[in-house]
Structures are given as structure tokens and as C-alpha cells.
Scaffold this active site. Sequence first.
Site, PDB file in Angstrom:
ATOM      1  CE  LYS A 131      28.056  50.269  53.947  1.00  0.00           C
ATOM      2  NZ  LYS A 131      26.967  49.430  53.432  1.00  0.00           N
ATOM      3  CD  GLN A 163      24.888  46.451  54.280  1.00  0.00           C
ATOM      4  OE1 GLN A 163      25.204  47.621  54.480  1.00  0.00           O
ATOM      5  NE2 GLN A 163      25.542  45.685  53.422  1.00  0.00           N
ATOM      6  CG  ASP A 204      23.530  51.927  48.383  1.00  0.00           C
ATOM      7  OD1 ASP A 204      24.760  52.137  48.489  1.00  0.00           O
ATOM      8  OD2 ASP A 204      22.918  51.092  49.068  1.00  0.00           O
TER       9      ASP A 204
END
Length: 286
Positions: A52, A96, A119
Site C-alpha cells: 500500500k 491494518q 476503508d
Amino acid sequence: MTTIIDGKAVAKKVNAATQTAVAELEQQGIKPGIAVIIVGEDPASQIYVRNKNRKATKLGMHSVVRQLPVTTTQAELLSIIAEYNSDASIHGILVQSPLPKQINEPLITMAIDPKKDVDGFHPTNMGKLITNFPGNYPVANTPRGIMTLLAEYGIDPAGKQAVVIGRSTIVGKPMAALLTNANATVTVAHSRTKDLKALARTADILVVATGIAHLITGADIKPGATVIDVGMDRDADGKLVGDVDFDSAQGVAGFITPVPGGVGPMTIATLMQTTVELAKWSDLSE
Ligand code: NAP
């Protein structure tokens, strides 16, 4: 004949558009920024976070990776999130998963400013998705990336029977909402579903997100159906495979995503796309 959906090619296209959007924002003095927080040393998570960060930097964004020890407390993590919530150079915050046991994951999700919830897991944004709320808000990247794949291949969910196997907050539930909003008739299946395979055979669009290698085979697929395999599993030899047995599905499905090279590349490309949108929207609302 089965068309193999090329997630890598579509991701490349999405990334090119993101790069252009980054350059345009830069002209207005905005550099999209993403902060990824990782707690502990989980090897798979380390790889995801590294990818990422690399992608964000490559696309011209500001990218921060905050590596925290596995012993990090809930209070410490909350205070770091608060720091990024008020940092104007950061437009997207991602924590995460998985998190160590001492940390309450839903509380962490709630602590992220919904406007920086890259997200799309915050209940405010999930609520907007469920209600098909008009306006701008982030949507979970894996299901959103799947909708992009469908659009790119001219597959319109309207009026179709869709079956989503899996009901997680990350994939299954937002996927079902997106397909419903796109006028499909959606059934969500899970580990308690009876006669899963018969249900799968009713689907014009079958999305499989269970984490069970080769749960679905060609015999469970309606001829001509679109099969989206979200799974990232390991077979007995340690090879990366999906939730769908690709070999037996080929020749039955009309369209299918391979693993790797299907949904995976779209998730990260969509994450980057969302980060840039959050940067754009932050300018509109402030
Ligand atoms: P998860 O949170 O573990 O959820 C799995 C879901 O599958 C649950 O709803 C579970 O049902 C259901 N399930 C499990 N066994 C089943 C069975 N035998 N029959 C029917 N349903 C069953 O997993 P997730 O986070 O959604 O991820 C699913 C898979 O997608 C994993 O392989 C993950 O690595 C992969 N993934 C890939 C990407 C990507 O970018 N490619 C992104 C995210 C996830 P219950 O609710 O009843 O337990």
C-alpha cells in the site's frame, strides 16, 4: 466460453486515473495523504502495508506507515488515531487488521473520523451505504473494486439474481449493499446456510468471500454466470488459490476472476482511488 476478468488490467486503468487526479489536486496545493497504522509483526499484514505504501508513493501521494509494537494498548492506539484525525496532511487513515487481542477493533473503527475512513468501515459510512445515501462517502474498497470490475466488463447487476457467500463487514455485507443499490436481487449466504450449493446455482452473479479454498466448484455454478472469487487461500502445497475451483469453473462460468490477478489488484487500486477522493472532498467541505 468463459471470459477471464483481468483485474490487473482494470487496476492499471484505475491507477492511471488516480495518478491524473493526484496531479490535478497538486495544482490546487493539495497532496493526498494516507496513514497506515500496523500493530504487531503479522507477516501477511506487513506485506499488505508495504504494498500500500509503495503504491501510494508511486502515485505521487503522501504516505505514512506507523509501525507499532504488538504490546500497544488501546489508549495508545486511540491517541495515535486522534493525532491523524487532526493532521491536515492526512486524508485517509487505515488501521491494518488483524489487531492484537487487547485492542477492541470496533472501537478503533469508530474512533476514525468518518471523513478520513478510507476503508469505509465506520458505521456512519456503512449506514450511508445501506441507505444508498446521496452524496460523497467512502465505501469498502474490495466490494467497490468488484463493482468497478463488473462495470468494466459490461455486467449490469440490475434485475439479476446475485448470491454473496460470506457476511463479513469487510466484504460480504458491503458487497450485498452495493449489489442491492445496483438493483440486483441479492441473497447473502454464510456458514449456517442450508444447501449452499443449490443456492449458488441460482446466481447470475456469484460472489464468494469465505476464506475456504475451493469451496465452490464448476458443478455449483449456473452456466454463464459471473463468478467473483474474493478468497485468498493456500492449498496443500502452499500455493495461493481462491474460494472457487478455477479449473472446474472454467467452461461453466460466463465470466470469472482468477486468483491471483482478479479481485486482489482491484482492492489496492480502489484504496488509492478512495484516498484521493477523500482529499478532494475535504477541500469541498472545509
Ligand atoms: P471472514 O471475516 O472470515 O468471513 C468469512 C465469511 O464466510 C463468514 O461470513 C462465514 O460465515 C462465511 N463462511 C465460512 N465458511 C463457510 C462455509 N463453509 N460456507 C458458507 N459460508 C462460509 O472473511 P473475509 O474478511 O470476508 O474474507 C474472506 C476471504 O476473502 C478470505 O480468503 C480473505 O483473505 C479474502 N479477502 C480478499 C481480499 C482481496 O483483496 N482479494 C480482501 C478481503 C478479503 P459466518 O459469518 O457464519 O461465520
